[in-house]
Design an enzyme around this catalytic site. Structure first.
Site, PDB file in Angstrom:
ATOM      1  N   HIS A 196      -3.780  14.718  -3.461  1.00 40.79           N
ATOM      2  CA  HIS A 196      -3.857  13.934  -2.228  1.00 40.79           C
ATOM      3  C   HIS A 196      -2.466  13.724  -1.641  1.00 40.79           C
ATOM      4  O   HIS A 196      -2.221  13.981  -0.458  1.00 40.79           O
ATOM      5  CB  HIS A 196      -4.524  12.585  -2.534  1.00 40.79           C
ATOM      6  CG  HIS A 196      -4.610  11.671  -1.348  1.00 40.79           C
ATOM      7  ND1 HIS A 196      -3.651  10.722  -1.083  1.00 40.79           N
ATOM      8  CD2 HIS A 196      -5.512  11.591  -0.353  1.00 40.79           C
ATOM      9  CE1 HIS A 196      -3.985  10.075   0.024  1.00 40.79           C
ATOM     10  NE2 HIS A 196      -5.108  10.589   0.484  1.00 40.79           N
ATOM     11  N   ARG A 205      -1.456  43.902 -21.891  1.00 39.68           N
ATOM     12  CA  ARG A 205      -0.875  43.084 -20.820  1.00 39.68           C
ATOM     13  C   ARG A 205      -1.741  43.149 -19.575  1.00 39.68           C
ATOM     14  O   ARG A 205      -2.094  44.226 -19.124  1.00 39.68           O
ATOM     15  CB  ARG A 205       0.531  43.606 -20.477  1.00 39.68           C
ATOM     16  CG  ARG A 205       1.359  43.930 -21.689  1.00 39.68           C
ATOM     17  CD  ARG A 205       2.603  44.727 -21.346  1.00 39.68           C
ATOM     18  NE  ARG A 205       3.589  43.968 -20.588  1.00 39.68           N
ATOM     19  CZ  ARG A 205       4.724  44.499 -20.139  1.00 39.68           C
ATOM     20  NH1 ARG A 205       4.988  45.782 -20.346  1.00 39.68           N
ATOM     21  NH2 ARG A 205       5.583  43.760 -19.465  1.00 39.68           N
ATOM     22  N   MET A 238      -5.287  35.790 -17.731  1.00 37.61           N
ATOM     23  CA  MET A 238      -4.826  35.957 -19.097  1.00 37.61           C
ATOM     24  C   MET A 238      -3.452  36.592 -19.128  1.00 37.61           C
ATOM     25  O   MET A 238      -3.121  37.416 -18.305  1.00 37.61           O
ATOM     26  CB  MET A 238      -5.775  36.827 -19.882  1.00 37.61           C
ATOM     27  CG  MET A 238      -5.599  36.589 -21.359  1.00 37.61           C
ATOM     28  SD  MET A 238      -6.211  37.927 -22.355  1.00 37.61           S
ATOM     29  CE  MET A 238      -4.810  38.994 -22.350  1.00 37.61           C
ATOM     30  N   LYS A 289       2.048  45.597 -12.355  1.00 37.28           N
ATOM     31  CA  LYS A 289       2.818  45.901 -13.549  1.00 37.28           C
ATOM     32  C   LYS A 289       2.643  47.365 -13.945  1.00 37.28           C
ATOM     33  O   LYS A 289       3.616  48.073 -14.222  1.00 37.28           O
ATOM     34  CB  LYS A 289       2.357  44.984 -14.692  1.00 37.28           C
ATOM     35  CG  LYS A 289       3.356  44.844 -15.807  1.00 37.28           C
ATOM     36  CD  LYS A 289       2.838  43.879 -16.874  1.00 37.28           C
ATOM     37  CE  LYS A 289       2.949  42.432 -16.440  1.00 37.28           C
ATOM     38  NZ  LYS A 289       2.230  41.523 -17.346  1.00 37.28           N
ATOM     39  N   SER A 324      -3.546  26.490  28.698  1.00 36.21           N
ATOM     40  CA  SER A 324      -2.764  26.214  27.501  1.00 36.21           C
ATOM     41  C   SER A 324      -3.736  25.724  26.430  1.00 36.21           C
ATOM     42  O   SER A 324      -4.458  24.751  26.650  1.00 36.21           O
ATOM     43  CB  SER A 324      -1.698  25.159  27.790  1.00 36.21           C
ATOM     44  OG  SER A 324      -1.016  24.858  26.603  1.00 36.21           O
ATOM     45  N   GLY A 365      -3.267  31.480 -14.021  1.00 33.95           N
ATOM     46  CA  GLY A 365      -4.609  31.245 -14.525  1.00 33.95           C
ATOM     47  C   GLY A 365      -5.214  32.476 -15.152  1.00 33.95           C
ATOM     48  O   GLY A 365      -6.219  32.404 -15.847  1.00 33.95           O
ATOM     49  N   TYR A 424       2.898  32.765  25.503  1.00 31.58           N
ATOM     50  CA  TYR A 424       3.894  31.949  24.804  1.00 31.58           C
ATOM     51  C   TYR A 424       3.235  30.991  23.820  1.00 31.58           C
ATOM     52  O   TYR A 424       2.046  30.712  23.914  1.00 31.58           O
ATOM     53  CB  TYR A 424       4.756  31.160  25.797  1.00 31.58           C
ATOM     54  CG  TYR A 424       4.008  30.067  26.529  1.00 31.58           C
ATOM     55  CD1 TYR A 424       3.906  28.793  26.003  1.00 31.58           C
ATOM     56  CD2 TYR A 424       3.403  30.326  27.755  1.00 31.58           C
ATOM     57  CE1 TYR A 424       3.214  27.793  26.661  1.00 31.58           C
ATOM     58  CE2 TYR A 424       2.703  29.333  28.426  1.00 31.58           C
ATOM     59  CZ  TYR A 424       2.610  28.073  27.867  1.00 31.58           C
ATOM     60  OH  TYR A 424       1.913  27.086  28.510  1.00 31.58           O
ATOM     61  N   CYS A 481      -0.231  24.974  22.892  1.00 32.21           N
ATOM     62  CA  CYS A 481       0.667  23.832  22.767  1.00 32.21           C
ATOM     63  C   CYS A 481       0.282  22.923  21.611  1.00 32.21           C
ATOM     64  O   CYS A 481       0.774  21.829  21.487  1.00 32.21           O
ATOM     65  CB  CYS A 481       0.714  23.043  24.067  1.00 32.21           C
ATOM     66  SG  CYS A 481      -0.875  22.385  24.540  1.00 32.21           S
ATOM     67  N   ARG A 531       9.878  44.649 -11.041  1.00 25.72           N
ATOM     68  CA  ARG A 531       9.144  44.407  -9.797  1.00 25.72           C
ATOM     69  C   ARG A 531      10.140  43.890  -8.779  1.00 25.72           C
ATOM     70  O   ARG A 531      11.240  43.435  -9.140  1.00 25.72           O
ATOM     71  CB  ARG A 531       8.025  43.397 -10.002  1.00 25.72           C
ATOM     72  CG  ARG A 531       8.571  42.061 -10.351  1.00 25.72           C
ATOM     73  CD  ARG A 531       7.509  41.040 -10.671  1.00 25.72           C
ATOM     74  NE  ARG A 531       8.167  39.983 -11.426  1.00 25.72           N
ATOM     75  CZ  ARG A 531       7.569  39.075 -12.142  1.00 25.72           C
ATOM     76  NH1 ARG A 531       6.257  39.089 -12.249  1.00 25.72           N
ATOM     77  NH2 ARG A 531       8.244  38.162 -12.780  1.00 25.72           N
TER      78      ARG A 531
END
Ligand code: ADP
Ligand code: MG
Ligand code: MG
Length: 895
Positions: A460, A90, A101, A21, A787, A99, A875, A855, A344
């Site tokens: 969960h 600010r 201020m 900011k 792999s 979270g 790859y 893989c 921003r």
């Protein structure tokens, strides 16, 4: 040490020091935009404060000096009883962080300066306006006590909200604006009482004390619990600290010729060019987003205050030109004078990200490399989910958290058991719970989607659903879920078991009834059914353009995991350049199960050879189909991996069946033999038991049959004019001796089958046991390619059972920030990644040019793709739907 910067002294590249900011306020100031004067206290000051628990030496003096120059510039003194200067305090870290201020406005007001403020506001106007001035001053004061109380002194915000609701009720209104100066004076008294009750002290009257306490509270909010957890999860370093901005107040609540608003330089939802934003007359700060009064679309401002409107549009164009990206803006108009309070580079939806990046290339503001930076694979993945077709009148009945994306429609069930039952009958179901727990796992697997009324993105339900790639809306708290009664209520509707709902895991919206689902345009494009040159669909054109650039840039090849010709063909349309993992176990299921059973139970060599001989042509046919679908491209076939008892009936069931049959006096000789075999093969830890290469070494002829089927299929494809490039992959190798033994046998068979057909078959191994990674130099002597099977490698490196832990306790690990994302979703660079790095380096040292791929599921995960690029793999391989994501990220990894 310089701890305080005037806005004129900073710029947008000083985010580390001034926070986002502050850096952007400085940038706007230097561009000559009308930013209220102010200064920024650096993150260094914050860090010093947090390290020692007190303000560093010199900070107080520097604040004093900058405050004085601010006062001189404004011709007013902070909190002066006759003509007060007010400021906002600010927070602003390098990254915005929930979270932390927030902001305190109107610092400097007290019982005396509130009178001065009123005079200031009314000065030089007629008496009607000065009545408004009184109201304005008391409104500003009550806001200060409320914000200061809540964010600096942790007074529960609801208490203030109660009090203002009470005042409105007494007045018989719902609108803040109907409260007059007297009402607000009364409210200030009520607020002060609330403040005193919770803090044990009076609301501080001394302006400088207000300022210092607010600054200190911003510093301390860096270590607020939610901020700490958020940082751990997002791997934001804990020692960055936050900056603090002190800004002269301008007032949008001075009457109808004042107001406040937000603006976007393009539509953050679609990316379309135009004028987007909201405006609210006679309002301050967060009122616009708080939804207490109805805002008007920004376009209306043209009618309300054309001068300010034109000026704003001019600044918006300047900012976009300057930042070369979509900007979002906060502004305030004080009696016809426009002030810029924040800008921003703005957040945007996935679709807008692509569209805007494409537009900016067209406009010559950025090049294609930069466009690649501006989008990412997670956004692309989002654009590939099927969508609800909402052009009819479907109104959501609730909105929760989009916890795992997708569009799911099904019958409501309230228990895991019922979900499994109905799903077994072929019904699509949505499992509805207050919250889920490990007992719900089977139901979650069976359901099309999961809907909970509690819990956030790391609950969960959310974690497990994302792990399973299942649509989930969590925390839809308008739902009143009553599991025993098998119903939930929402907004006057009652929904019972069997009723249909539709949930959108991207937006978090919940609909009653069946909303039609359609494939996304982006998938139609990848499928080849939507031609980007023909369509005027801006998103499809942008995706096409950026994907083409990613393909041109990337070094990593992208293959797919596919076990059938159909999957292989689809993946190829999505851009797969071969198969990195063709599992062979499904080729042993269905009506072939009986053959496999005979193989496992074979009492003699002859019996075993018989069943293998019967399996051979079936496997060969499977491979022919796959090789044809991937004509000309490499196909890595993994020899059978899971323990053989997975192909036999479960022990308990079989034991019961045999007992029942015996009871009835039936002849159970055959079943008893089967039961004995199942008992013999039972393992406590099957994942660490007789599987992979171990099977090949123990069951004579099994791997040989598979190798023969592969080689014969390749020869057959070549003979009929195609081209096949098989790579045989031996799973679960931990020691080079295992691989050597299998390879010697395989090479004999291959030589015999291939003859002079020109077919070339490579033999390599998976690296998925930690020991294999650590002895990669030896293993590379016997392997033509590696792999990395990062699923098993993660499981064995962490000692986490992949099938159990996600549902059992990962939510807790995420909550504690032990990791920010499941290591099965995104590669754990420090641990598992290190094994990959060691194996790649030592493997290549022993065998230069050793082909390296991956893989595991990680092959389609954006962050992991960047890692695999960095360690020099050739790859990645992933499920067909992830192929475009991997292509994009492989391109992004190079720019
Ligand atoms: P956030 O980071 O949550 O956006 P801000 O610091 O931007 O917090 O401030 C919250 C609100 O207060 C915003 O609407 C902002 O425009 C307004 N605001 C902040 N400082 C001032 C000021 N000096 N004068 C008027 N309004 C301000
Ligand atoms: Mg803001
Ligand atoms: Mg494995």
């Amino acid at each position: 040490n310089k701890y305080v910067y005037d806005f004129a002294e900073g710029n947008k590249d000083l985010k580390d020091l001034l926070g986002g900011k502050g850096a952007n306020l400085a940038e706007m100031t230097n561009l000559g935009l009308p930013v209220p004067p102010g200064f920024t206290i650096t993150t260094e000051a914050c860090k010093a404060y947090l390290a020692t628990g007190r303000e560093p030496d010199g900070l107080a003096e520097q604040i004093e000096a900058h405050l004085e120059s601010l006062e001189r510039g404004m011709g007013r003194k902070l909190g002066d009883p006759d003509d007060p200067l007010l400021v906002s305090v600010r927070s602003g870290a390098k990254f915005s962080m929930p979270g932390m201020m927030e902001t305190v406005l109107n610092v400097g007001l007290n019982d005396r300066s509130v009178v001065g403020l009123s005079r200031q506001a009314g000065g030089g106007t007629d008496s009607a306006a000065s009545g408004g001035a009184d109201r304005f001053a008391w409104d500003s004061y009550r806001r200060l006590i409320q914000m200061f109380g809540k964010t600096v002194c942790e007074v529960p915000g609801e208490e203030f909200e109660h009090a203002i609701d009470e005042a409105k009720r007494a007045k018989g209104t719902h609108n803040d604006l109907d409260l007059d100066a007297d009402d607000l004076r009364g409210l200030v008294d009520a607020y002060k009482k609330i403040f005193a009750k919770h803090t044990g002290r009076e609301f501080p009257q001394e302006p400088r004390e207000q300022l210092d306490l607010a600054i200190r509270a911003v510093f301390e909010s860096w270590n607020a619990e939610r901020a700490v957890v958020y940082r751990r999860q997002e791997r934001i370093p804990a020692d960055l600290g936050t900056a603090v901005n002190v800004v002269a107040m301008v007032f949008g609540n001075l009457g109808p010729d004042s107001g406040t608003g937000v603006a976007f330089t393009r539509d953050p939802a679609s990316g379309a060019q135009g004028i987007y934003g909201d405006y609210l007359a006679n309002a301050q700060g967060e009122d616009v987003v708080a939804g207490i009064r109805n805002t008007v679309p920004l376009q209306e401002l043209e009618r309300i205050d054309k001068t300010s409107y034109d000026e704003l549009l001019g600044y918006m164009a300047r900012l976009e030109e300057h930042y070369k990206d979509l900007c979002d803006i906060e502004f305030t108009i004080e009696r016809g004078k426009l002030w810029m309070l924040q800008t921003r580079v703005g957040k945007r939806t996935a679709a807008a990200a692509f569209v805007i990046a494409g537009q900016l290339v067209d406009e010559g503001l950025i090049d294609l490399d930069e466009a690649l930076h501006r989008v990412n694979g997670a956004q692309l993945a989002q654009l590939m989910f099927p969508r609800f077709q909402l052009d009819h009148d479907f109104e959501p009945v609730a909105r929760g958290i989009g916890a795992s994306p997708g569009a799911a429609v099904g019958k409501v069930v309230f228990s895991s058991g019922r979900a499994v039952e109905l799903a077994a009958e072929g019904e699509p179901v949505i499992l509805v719970r207050r919250e889920t727990n490990p007992d719900d796992l089977n139901g979650m697997i069976a359901a099309k989607g999961i809907l909970t009324s509690r819990g956030g993105k790391t609950s969960h339900a959310a974690v497990v659903a994302r792990g399973m790639g299942k649509t989930c809306v969590s925390g839809a708290d308008e739902l009143d879920v009553n599991v025993p009664a098998k119903k939930f209520t929402v907004g006057g509707h009652t929904v019972g078991e069997g009723d249909i709902v539709s949930i959108d895991g991207t937006t978090g919206k919940v609909y009653l009834g069946e909303v039609p689902v359609m494939p996304s345009e982006v998938v139609q494009y990848f499928e080849g059914t939507l031609d980007p040159e023909q369509t005027d669909h801006p998103l499809v054109r942008a995706v096409h353009r950026i994907m083409s650039h990613a393909d041109a840039m990337r070094r990593l090849r992208v293959r797919t995991n596919a076990d059938t010709g159909a999957d292989a063909a689809r993946a190829r349309r999505f851009g797969a350049e071969g198969i990195g993992l063709c599992r062979t176990e499904h080729m042993f299921l269905g009506d072939r199960r009986e053959l496999v059973e005979r193989l496992i139970l074979a009492a003699t060599d002859a019996e075993r050879e018989d069943s293998l001989a019967a399996l051979l042509p079936l496997q060969r046919a499977d491979f022919i189909e796959i090789f044809r679908a991937m004509d000309g491209l490499p196909v890595t076939v993994r020899l059978i991996d899971p323990p053989l008892h997975e192909f036999l009936p479960p022990l308990e069931q079989l034991a019961v069946d045999v007992a029942v049959a015996q009871e009835r006096g039936e002849d159970v000789a055959k079943e008893e033999a089967l039961l004995a075999a199942v008992r013999r093969m039972h393992e406590e830890n099957p994942m660490l038991g007789l599987r992979g290469v171990r099977l090949g070494l123990v069951i004579p002829g099994l791997f040989a049959m598979q190798v023969r089927a592969i080689a014969e299929a390749a020869v057959e494809v070549v003979r009929t004019g195609g081209s096949a490039c098989p790579e045989i992959m031996v799973p679960l190798v931990g020691a080079v001796q295992e691989l050597e033994t299998v390879r010697a046998e395989a090479e004999k068979i291959i030589a015999e089958v291939v003859g002079d057909s020109g077919v070339e078959v490579l033999i390599g191994t998976m690296i998925e046991v930690p020991r294999a990674a650590l002895t990669a130099g030896q293993i590379a002597e016997a392997a033509q390619f590696f792999s990395f099977g990062t699923n098993d490698l993660t499981q064995m490196a962490w000692g986490f059972s992949r099938d159990d832990v996600e549902g059992a306790f990962f939510w807790r690990y995420l909550e504690l920030g032990i990791f920010g994302i499941s290591p099965f979703e995104s590669i754990d660079r420090e641990g598992v990644g290190r094994l990959v790095r060691i194996a790649a380096e030592e493997g290549r040292a022993a065998r230069p040019g050793l082909k390296l791929g991956v893989c595991g599921e990680h092959g389609g995960d954006p962050d992991s793709v960047h890692f695999f690029h960095e360690v020099g793999l050739d790859y990645v391989s992933c499920s067909p739907f992830r192929v475009p994501v991997a292509r994009l990220e492989a391109g992004r990894a190079t720019v």
